[in-house]
Design a protein around this motif. Sequence first.
Motif, PDB file in Angstrom:
ATOM      1  N   PHE A 117       0.828  -1.202   0.000  1.00 23.84           N
ATOM      2  CA  PHE A 117       0.000   0.000   0.000  1.00 23.84           C
ATOM      3  C   PHE A 117       0.864   1.253   0.000  1.00 23.84           C
ATOM      4  O   PHE A 117       0.579   2.225  -0.713  1.00 23.84           O
ATOM      5  CB  PHE A 117      -0.921   0.005   1.224  1.00 23.84           C
ATOM      6  N   ALA A 118       1.936   1.239   0.809  1.00 19.84           N
ATOM      7  CA  ALA A 118       2.831   2.395   0.856  1.00 19.84           C
ATOM      8  C   ALA A 118       3.468   2.640  -0.508  1.00 19.84           C
ATOM      9  O   ALA A 118       3.582   3.785  -0.962  1.00 19.84           O
ATOM     10  CB  ALA A 118       3.915   2.171   1.910  1.00 19.84           C
ATOM     11  N   GLY A 119       3.892   1.549  -1.188  1.00 17.82           N
ATOM     12  CA  GLY A 119       4.512   1.707  -2.491  1.00 17.82           C
ATOM     13  C   GLY A 119       3.554   2.263  -3.524  1.00 17.82           C
ATOM     14  O   GLY A 119       3.903   3.181  -4.288  1.00 17.82           O
ATOM     15  N   ALA A 120       2.343   1.726  -3.575  1.00 21.50           N
ATOM     16  CA  ALA A 120       1.363   2.197  -4.555  1.00 21.50           C
ATOM     17  C   ALA A 120       0.959   3.646  -4.280  1.00 21.50           C
ATOM     18  O   ALA A 120       0.868   4.468  -5.202  1.00 21.50           O
ATOM     19  CB  ALA A 120       0.126   1.292  -4.527  1.00 21.50           C
ATOM     20  N   PHE A 121       0.743   3.966  -3.006  1.00 28.05           N
ATOM     21  CA  PHE A 121       0.355   5.337  -2.655  1.00 28.05           C
ATOM     22  C   PHE A 121       1.493   6.308  -2.951  1.00 28.05           C
ATOM     23  O   PHE A 121       1.270   7.416  -3.448  1.00 28.05           O
ATOM     24  CB  PHE A 121      -0.027   5.399  -1.177  1.00 28.05           C
ATOM     25  N   LYS A 408      -1.105 -13.413  -3.454  1.00 25.94           N
ATOM     26  CA  LYS A 408      -1.114 -12.177  -2.652  1.00 25.94           C
ATOM     27  C   LYS A 408      -0.688 -10.978  -3.477  1.00 25.94           C
ATOM     28  O   LYS A 408      -1.294  -9.903  -3.386  1.00 25.94           O
ATOM     29  CB  LYS A 408      -0.186 -12.339  -1.443  1.00 25.94           C
ATOM     30  N   VAL A 409       0.350 -11.144  -4.285  1.00 20.17           N
ATOM     31  CA  VAL A 409       0.854 -10.013  -5.073  1.00 20.17           C
ATOM     32  C   VAL A 409      -0.144  -9.628  -6.162  1.00 20.17           C
ATOM     33  O   VAL A 409      -0.429  -8.444  -6.361  1.00 20.17           O
ATOM     34  CB  VAL A 409       2.225 -10.345  -5.681  1.00 20.17           C
ATOM     35  N   ILE A 410      -0.694 -10.618  -6.859  1.00 20.82           N
ATOM     36  CA  ILE A 410      -1.640 -10.321  -7.945  1.00 20.82           C
ATOM     37  C   ILE A 410      -2.914  -9.678  -7.388  1.00 20.82           C
ATOM     38  O   ILE A 410      -3.332  -8.606  -7.845  1.00 20.82           O
ATOM     39  CB  ILE A 410      -1.977 -11.601  -8.725  1.00 20.82           C
ATOM     40  N   ALA A 411      -3.516 -10.336  -6.424  1.00 21.87           N
ATOM     41  CA  ALA A 411      -4.770  -9.806  -5.866  1.00 21.87           C
ATOM     42  C   ALA A 411      -4.537  -8.513  -5.099  1.00 21.87           C
ATOM     43  O   ALA A 411      -5.325  -7.564  -5.198  1.00 21.87           O
ATOM     44  CB  ALA A 411      -5.404 -10.861  -4.956  1.00 21.87           C
ATOM     45  N   GLY A 412      -3.448  -8.464  -4.315  1.00 24.28           N
ATOM     46  CA  GLY A 412      -3.162  -7.264  -3.546  1.00 24.28           C
ATOM     47  C   GLY A 412      -2.867  -6.077  -4.426  1.00 24.28           C
ATOM     48  O   GLY A 412      -3.381  -4.967  -4.198  1.00 24.28           O
ATOM     49  N   GLY A 413      -2.029  -6.279  -5.468  1.00 26.72           N
ATOM     50  CA  GLY A 413      -1.725  -5.186  -6.386  1.00 26.72           C
ATOM     51  C   GLY A 413      -2.961  -4.689  -7.109  1.00 26.72           C
ATOM     52  O   GLY A 413      -3.161  -3.486  -7.281  1.00 26.72           O
ATOM     53  N   VAL A 416      -5.206  -2.684  -4.529  1.00 23.39           N
ATOM     54  CA  VAL A 416      -4.662  -1.363  -4.225  1.00 23.39           C
ATOM     55  C   VAL A 416      -4.805  -0.430  -5.426  1.00 23.39           C
ATOM     56  O   VAL A 416      -5.196   0.735  -5.286  1.00 23.39           O
ATOM     57  CB  VAL A 416      -3.184  -1.474  -3.800  1.00 23.39           C
ATOM     58  N   ALA A 417      -4.509  -0.937  -6.623  1.00 22.33           N
ATOM     59  CA  ALA A 417      -4.646  -0.116  -7.829  1.00 22.33           C
ATOM     60  C   ALA A 417      -6.102   0.302  -8.044  1.00 22.33           C
ATOM     61  O   ALA A 417      -6.372   1.445  -8.428  1.00 22.33           O
ATOM     62  CB  ALA A 417      -4.125  -0.877  -9.048  1.00 22.33           C
ATOM     63  N   GLY A 418      -7.029  -0.617  -7.799  1.00 21.66           N
ATOM     64  CA  GLY A 418      -8.448  -0.266  -7.931  1.00 21.66           C
ATOM     65  C   GLY A 418      -8.864   0.810  -6.948  1.00 21.66           C
ATOM     66  O   GLY A 418      -9.596   1.744  -7.296  1.00 21.66           O
ATOM     67  N   GLY A 419      -8.396   0.700  -5.698  1.00 21.44           N
ATOM     68  CA  GLY A 419      -8.703   1.722  -4.706  1.00 21.44           C
ATOM     69  C   GLY A 419      -8.117   3.076  -5.069  1.00 21.44           C
ATOM     70  O   GLY A 419      -8.778   4.120  -4.932  1.00 21.44           O
ATOM     71  N   GLY A 438      -0.488  12.631 -13.803  1.00 21.24           N
ATOM     72  CA  GLY A 438       0.609  12.000 -13.068  1.00 21.24           C
ATOM     73  C   GLY A 438       0.124  10.943 -12.099  1.00 21.24           C
ATOM     74  O   GLY A 438       0.739   9.877 -11.973  1.00 21.24           O
ATOM     75  N   ALA A 439      -0.991  11.217 -11.427  1.00 24.79           N
ATOM     76  CA  ALA A 439      -1.534  10.246 -10.485  1.00 24.79           C
ATOM     77  C   ALA A 439      -2.013   8.987 -11.206  1.00 24.79           C
ATOM     78  O   ALA A 439      -1.815   7.860 -10.723  1.00 24.79           O
ATOM     79  CB  ALA A 439      -2.690  10.870  -9.698  1.00 24.79           C
ATOM     80  N   LEU A 440      -2.629   9.159 -12.373  1.00 27.07           N
ATOM     81  CA  LEU A 440      -3.091   7.991 -13.133  1.00 27.07           C
ATOM     82  C   LEU A 440      -1.917   7.156 -13.637  1.00 27.07           C
ATOM     83  O   LEU A 440      -1.999   5.931 -13.687  1.00 27.07           O
ATOM     84  CB  LEU A 440      -3.950   8.444 -14.316  1.00 27.07           C
ATOM     85  N   LEU A 441      -0.814   7.808 -13.980  1.00 30.14           N
ATOM     86  CA  LEU A 441       0.380   7.045 -14.341  1.00 30.14           C
ATOM     87  C   LEU A 441       0.855   6.221 -13.146  1.00 30.14           C
ATOM     88  O   LEU A 441       1.318   5.083 -13.305  1.00 30.14           O
ATOM     89  CB  LEU A 441       1.495   7.984 -14.810  1.00 30.14           C
ATOM     90  N   GLY A 442       0.753   6.800 -11.949  1.00 25.62           N
ATOM     91  CA  GLY A 442       1.094   6.043 -10.747  1.00 25.62           C
ATOM     92  C   GLY A 442       0.192   4.838 -10.557  1.00 25.62           C
ATOM     93  O   GLY A 442       0.654   3.762 -10.152  1.00 25.62           O
ATOM     94  N   VAL A 443      -1.095   5.006 -10.846  1.00 26.10           N
ATOM     95  CA  VAL A 443      -2.027   3.882 -10.741  1.00 26.10           C
ATOM     96  C   VAL A 443      -1.678   2.800 -11.758  1.00 26.10           C
ATOM     97  O   VAL A 443      -1.760   1.600 -11.468  1.00 26.10           O
ATOM     98  CB  VAL A 443      -3.476   4.372 -10.940  1.00 26.10           C
ATOM     99  N   VAL A 444      -1.262   3.222 -12.957  1.00 31.43           N
ATOM    100  CA  VAL A 444      -0.828   2.245 -13.970  1.00 31.43           C
ATOM    101  C   VAL A 444       0.380   1.457 -13.452  1.00 31.43           C
ATOM    102  O   VAL A 444       0.490   0.248 -13.666  1.00 31.43           O
ATOM    103  CB  VAL A 444      -0.493   2.960 -15.292  1.00 31.43           C
ATOM    104  N   GLY A 445       1.293   2.144 -12.762  1.00 32.00           N
ATOM    105  CA  GLY A 445       2.430   1.451 -12.170  1.00 32.00           C
ATOM    106  C   GLY A 445       2.005   0.432 -11.134  1.00 32.00           C
ATOM    107  O   GLY A 445       2.544  -0.682 -11.079  1.00 32.00           O
ATOM    108  N   ALA A 446       1.023   0.802 -10.299  1.00 37.36           N
ATOM    109  CA  ALA A 446       0.507  -0.150  -9.307  1.00 37.36           C
ATOM    110  C   ALA A 446      -0.170  -1.334  -9.989  1.00 37.36           C
ATOM    111  O   ALA A 446      -0.014  -2.488  -9.562  1.00 37.36           O
ATOM    112  CB  ALA A 446      -0.479   0.564  -8.376  1.00 37.36           C
ATOM    113  N   ALA A 447      -0.921  -1.061 -11.070  1.00 41.53           N
ATOM    114  CA  ALA A 447      -1.530  -2.155 -11.833  1.00 41.53           C
ATOM    115  C   ALA A 447      -0.458  -3.027 -12.478  1.00 41.53           C
ATOM    116  O   ALA A 447      -0.618  -4.242 -12.614  1.00 41.53           O
ATOM    117  CB  ALA A 447      -2.470  -1.596 -12.899  1.00 41.53           C
TER     118      ALA A 447
END
Length: 505
Positions: A117-121, A408-413, A416-419, A438-447
């Motif tokens: 969560f910290a990484g995605a945020f 865990k990584v697939i479902a968790g990622g 978090v990306a969906g949230g 920029g924020a949406l690019l970050g979400v793409v990274g989390a996805a």
Amino acid sequence: MMKQTNLGKKNDLKEAAVGFALGAVGGCILGATEDPVDKILLVMTSSGPLKPVMEEVRVVGALGLGTLMGATALTTAMTSIIAGVILAAVVASVFVATKGYNTSRTQFAALWASAGFAGAFGTMLSGATLGIAIEWIVKNYGMVGLLWALSIFTLLKPPLRFVFQLLWRQGEMCCSLGSEGRSMEKQHIEISEWQQRQRVAVQIEERILTLESGGSTSELKDRTTWATEQRERDELERRKLENEEAAMEQQTIQDWINTVVIKHVDFLAFSGIPMTIVAIITSGFGLFGYGGHQSVFIVLLALVALIAYFLLNHSDIKFWMFVGCMGMFASYVIAMLTLHAGQVVVTSAMRMRAAGHNQSRETISTHMNYQSSLEAVNTAFFGAKLFQLGLGAAVGGALVRHSAGEVKVIAGGASVAGGLLFGVDVLAPALGDGGTAGALLGVVGAAGVSVGATAAAAGRCSSWPGALGTIGGLIIGALGMGKWHAVNIGLQVPVAYVFAMTNPY
């Protein structure tokens, strides 16, 4: 033999079904980012936001605009994903050092959930901040201001690398103070063992003295006493073994975190240098009025080839060298497409003139600037999205290979990306166009973390049906949720797969 064959087929089908489900999860979150990204790109390429970029084409030229937009977008993507990785590593390191680490499922899940969560945020927040900063610079200082900002940022990153490494070492020393609980547990076990040995020695001595004096001992009492002592010894041995295993596991994961941080800090410091050099030189030609001159092609091509040869021919090629060259080539392609868009307008005007439909030079120039700016923003943003997805996939693939648990990584990622995707949609009015992009690019990274974990899981399957089922679920989920954007998905999935299979450590 027939039973074994049927059992093998059933296992393959089961693995294929599970793989398809996991692939569909990773694919769906990738497809879910398509529509929001397309919407913000349409907003960014509308007449209002695109006007400052159009005005600057005359200043830096089409090639300069393309390389500058490409280098800036890719630097933003790389910086935001690495900021998220470093923040995740910091959270994981603090968690391990202060709360300890053991092999229990609860502790394991809490560690990866907090770090993920910290990484995605962090990735989303960094992307939003950089997007707002770039939008403000372009509106107030134009492309020349953006060139100066990119150059200064690139020059500051190598010195900041040493500062961060110093701070990281200091943080490790502080966190090591929080590991006193485990050492106290070890001391307590050692004291208990010593006390038990003393107690047993006293009991043996008392029994010997009793027998020497002619007294008798109760056999039942002796058996009970020895059984109690044996249970205590077994319990101490179990606690000692668990403590040693936990300490070893904690040291192993801390060493891996340190490796991740060191590699990504190096990546952040040096990967943007090749494409920034290309952007500075081509923009410099544009500032002196040679933005579209034929000689610039030769200089640009020679520069890209020379830098790529120097980096890729290095005896100890590193991950930042490989991705830095990819970013430089991507900037070159963006520049070519930007220039080509303007040339298409000229070609079209010549055909119209031949057909008797004359256009003024000013109209042609305005249309050229518009098409060049539109192509530069579109391709730069798409390139940044690909890099963001790829770098996130590299993280997800590494986590799966490090036995973090593919489910865990697939479902968790994906969760978090969906949230975060929902959060960006809510905060879009406050973030503005640049911040939202920029924020949406970050979400793409989390996805991308989820997609990369899916690709790595496919590579770890024990059978071809399992691997094909996982990849099939990924593609079908991405196409279905992404409203069948076959071209975009078709480009993104291979990039994510290549990065997921690459070991950056």
